[in-house]
Motif scaffolding. Structure first.
Motif, short mmCIF file in Angstrom:
data_model
loop_
_atom_site.label_atom_id
_atom_site.label_comp_id
_atom_site.label_asym_id
_atom_site.label_seq_id
_atom_site.Cartn_x
_atom_site.Cartn_y
_atom_site.Cartn_z
N ARG A 1 22.91 63.58 30.07
CA ARG A 1 22.93 65.04 30.21
C ARG A 1 21.61 65.66 29.77
N VAL A 33 26.35 62.27 36.67
CA VAL A 33 27.72 62.38 37.17
C VAL A 33 28.36 61.00 37.33
N ARG A 51 35.07 68.87 38.15
CA ARG A 51 34.12 69.51 37.24
C ARG A 51 33.24 70.47 38.01
N LEU A 110 29.33 72.30 37.61
CA LEU A 110 28.07 72.51 36.91
C LEU A 110 27.62 73.93 37.23
N LEU A 162 20.86 74.09 34.01
CA LEU A 162 22.27 73.94 33.67
C LEU A 162 22.67 74.89 32.54
N ASP A 221 28.58 72.49 31.88
CA ASP A 221 29.30 71.49 32.68
C ASP A 221 30.74 71.52 32.17
#
Length: 248
Positions: A118, A137, A150, A152, A160, A163
């Motif tokens: 991440r 992912v 999910r 994002l 980002l 998430d």
């Protein structure tokens, strides 16, 4: 009357103390941990088979004894090292010999890997670090036993914001509500989103239901100027991109 003399009286008698204090035979796995650690420390980690990597991890949870059978049982149960780490703690404990300590340590390693992946997408535009996004992912979802949806959420610079897991489902279905996706995007002041879900079957090919659901979310987001950059479907066999497949 004294008993008659016998030749047995002259035979050597066993030393009972010595017999009782004799060192028991060493188990067949004696020294294995040290040898495996030495090979790993000498730079041999990349060459180790998966079961030996798993053994090294299990050494920390199981301080004594032979953990090779447990490592092989875990791999047989889940199919791969990644699948072992991605399994739930509850599923891990279905394997004989796996208790809370083993399950927690393996899940901790998976979480560390997820956070490391991440980091590669959290401080840069997601669109410009697509390979890192796909790696993230896959780490998060490739070995999930149940379908998970999910989202994002991205800011104006495509960085980002969050998430979030919007829903968890069964082995082949996770209900998604387009209004909930859009509502959450507004709450986070997101300008764009990337949809992500997994196929526990392993095949990432989008289904007709996936296509219909994606179109509903696109239609719900368009009036509010929220872009749907892509929908990624994750499986053990890879990651399918709606954008790359011409589905959106």
């Amino acid at each position: 009357m004294s008993r008659p003399f016998s030749v047995e009286d002259t035979a050597p008698q066993p030393d009972l103390w010595q017999a009782r204090s004799a060192t028991p035979p060493r188990p067949h796995y004696a020294g294995h941990r040290e040898r495996l650690r030495e090979r790993a420390m000498a730079g041999g980690l990349p060459a180790l088979p998966d079961y030996e990597v798993l053994e090294l991890l299990l050494f920390r949870s199981v301080p004594r004894g032979d953990v090779k059978p447990l490592a092989k049982q875990l791999l047989a149960r889940f199919g791969s090292l990644g699948a072992v780490l991605g399994a739930t703690a509850e599923d891990m404990r279905t394997v004989a010999g796996v208790g809370e300590a083993v399950a927690l340590d393996l899940k901790l390693l998976h979480e560390a890997g997820l956070r490391t992946a991440r980091e590669q997408i959290s401080r840069r535009p997601v669109i410009s670090s697509w390979a890192a996004l796909l790696a993230y992912v896959k780490t998060a979802l490739a070995h999930e036993a149940r379908e998970q949806f999910r989202v994002l959420f991205l800011d104006k610079k495509n960085q980002l914001i969050a998430d979030e897991i919007m829903n968890r489902g069964t082995v082949d279905h996770a209900p998604v509500y387009p209004r909930e996706v859009v509502r959450r995007a507004l709450e986070l002041s997101a300008s764009a989103v990337i949809l992500v879900h997994n196929h526990p079957s392993g095949d990432p090919t989008p289904s007709s239901a996936d296509v219909d659901m994606t179109r509903q979310i696109v239609d719900a987001a368009r009036p509010l100027r929220i872009s749907i950059h892509d929908h990624l479907v994750v499986g053990r066999d890879g990651v399918a991109s709606f954008k790359a497949l011409g589905l959106m």
